[in-house]
Design a protein around this motif. Structure first.
Motif, PDB file in Angstrom:
ATOM      1  N   ASP A   1     -23.496 -34.234 -26.030  1.00 41.77           N
ATOM      2  CA  ASP A   1     -22.635 -35.309 -26.526  1.00 41.77           C
ATOM      3  C   ASP A   1     -21.170 -34.887 -26.581  1.00 41.77           C
ATOM      4  O   ASP A   1     -20.284 -35.746 -26.656  1.00 41.77           O
ATOM      5  CB  ASP A   1     -23.084 -35.747 -27.924  1.00 41.77           C
ATOM      6  CG  ASP A   1     -24.426 -36.462 -27.910  1.00 41.77           C
ATOM      7  OD1 ASP A   1     -24.743 -37.093 -26.877  1.00 41.77           O
ATOM      8  OD2 ASP A   1     -25.148 -36.391 -28.919  1.00 41.77           O
TER       9      ASP A   1
ATOM     10  N   GLY B   1     -12.899 -39.435 -23.059  1.00 41.93           N
ATOM     11  CA  GLY B   1     -13.488 -38.495 -24.010  1.00 41.93           C
ATOM     12  C   GLY B   1     -12.866 -38.543 -25.386  1.00 41.93           C
ATOM     13  O   GLY B   1     -13.470 -38.070 -26.364  1.00 41.93           O
TER      14      GLY B   1
ATOM     15  N   THR C   1     -14.834 -39.690 -28.418  1.00 36.16           N
ATOM     16  CA  THR C   1     -15.793 -38.836 -29.133  1.00 36.16           C
ATOM     17  C   THR C   1     -15.156 -38.162 -30.334  1.00 36.16           C
ATOM     18  O   THR C   1     -15.843 -37.480 -31.096  1.00 36.16           O
ATOM     19  CB  THR C   1     -16.370 -37.750 -28.198  1.00 36.16           C
ATOM     20  OG1 THR C   1     -15.322 -36.845 -27.814  1.00 36.16           O
ATOM     21  CG2 THR C   1     -16.976 -38.373 -26.947  1.00 36.16           C
TER      22      THR C   1
ATOM     23  N   ALA D   1     -15.938 -30.464 -30.907  1.00 36.69           N
ATOM     24  CA  ALA D   1     -15.849 -31.309 -29.712  1.00 36.69           C
ATOM     25  C   ALA D   1     -15.417 -30.528 -28.486  1.00 36.69           C
ATOM     26  O   ALA D   1     -15.767 -30.891 -27.356  1.00 36.69           O
ATOM     27  CB  ALA D   1     -14.874 -32.456 -29.960  1.00 36.69           C
TER      28      ALA D   1
ATOM     29  N   ALA E   1     -17.805 -33.631 -34.787  1.00 34.41           N
ATOM     30  CA  ALA E   1     -17.042 -33.315 -33.578  1.00 34.41           C
ATOM     31  C   ALA E   1     -15.643 -32.804 -33.884  1.00 34.41           C
ATOM     32  O   ALA E   1     -15.122 -31.940 -33.171  1.00 34.41           O
ATOM     33  CB  ALA E   1     -16.962 -34.546 -32.674  1.00 34.41           C
TER      34      ALA E   1
END
Length: 219
Positions: free
Chosen positions: A43, A94, A97, A35, A104
């Motif tokens: 993404d 964020g 995510t 991530a 991630a």
């Protein structure tokens, strides 16, 4: 960049003294997860280009293996309902995510990790908050944390402040930590060096490992 006169002022006031390495180090690799490192994936909205930092971290990992130095990785992940983000998600969307059990939140595969290494899951910035990191370190008589990872102004800085608060020597490896903001990165390194830990080069840590090897062979 930090103003030269500011540096002189801090030094005159007694800031920035060298803490130095202790006797029993561990390597703490903070949040080098997809991530945050896979910036080519649109993404991964929290990611930045940290390829150089990953390379330098691997140099440290490789050199540490013959010495049996503990290696600890951290990741940040949240339950499907994201209730464990607390109010932090009000500040940065964020976080949504960082769902548990997804690609991630996995450690970047480019790191030279081994099965014996430790993985800690955290919810907030500091690697110490809400984890058993302190217990893990004290049970192995660790007195020094060699710190790499991201971000310098966020989770790295927060972990450094907690590390020194718990009595560990935080050694931040300059080339092996990174941030989304160059300004935030530089200011945080200045702040850490002035008040909380030592900011050193990769070569300095590698030299420290060499000294450890020599001592081990002499006994």
């Amino acid at each position: 960049m930090i103003d030269h006169e500011e540096k002189k002022f801090f030094e005159k006031q007694g800031f920035g003294k060298e803490m130095g390495f202790g006797q029993r180090p561990a390597i703490l690799v903070i949040d080098f997860i997809n991530a945050f490192t896979n910036y080519q994936d649109s993404d991964m909205v929290l990611a930045a280009n940290l390829e150089k930092q990953l390379i330098e971290t691997n140099r440290l990992l490789d050199a540490s293996r013959p010495l049996g130095i503990p290696v600890i990785y951290t990741t940040v992940s949240y339950d499907d309902n994201f209730k464990d983000t607390g109010i932090w998600s009000l500040k940065q969307s964020g976080l949504m995510t960082l769902r548990a059990n997804t690609e991630a939140v996995k450690i970047d595969a480019r790191l030279h990790s081994q099965e014996k290494d430790t993985l800690l899951t955290k919810k907030y910035a500091s690697s110490f908050f809400g984890t058993d990191l302190t217990s893990r370190l004290t049970s192995q008589q660790v007195d020094t944390l060699i710190i790499t990872g991201c971000t310098t102004s966020g989770c790295v800085r927060a972990s450094v402040v907690d590390a020194v608060s718990y009595g560990f020597r935080p050694i931040v490896v300059e080339e092996a930590v990174g941030d989304r903001s160059v300004a935030a990165h530089n200011q945080s390194l200045f702040d850490i060096q002035a008040k909380y830990g030592d900011v050193v080069s990769v070569e300095t840590v590698l030299s420290y490992f060499e000294e450890m090897k020599k001592k081990a062979l002499s006994h």
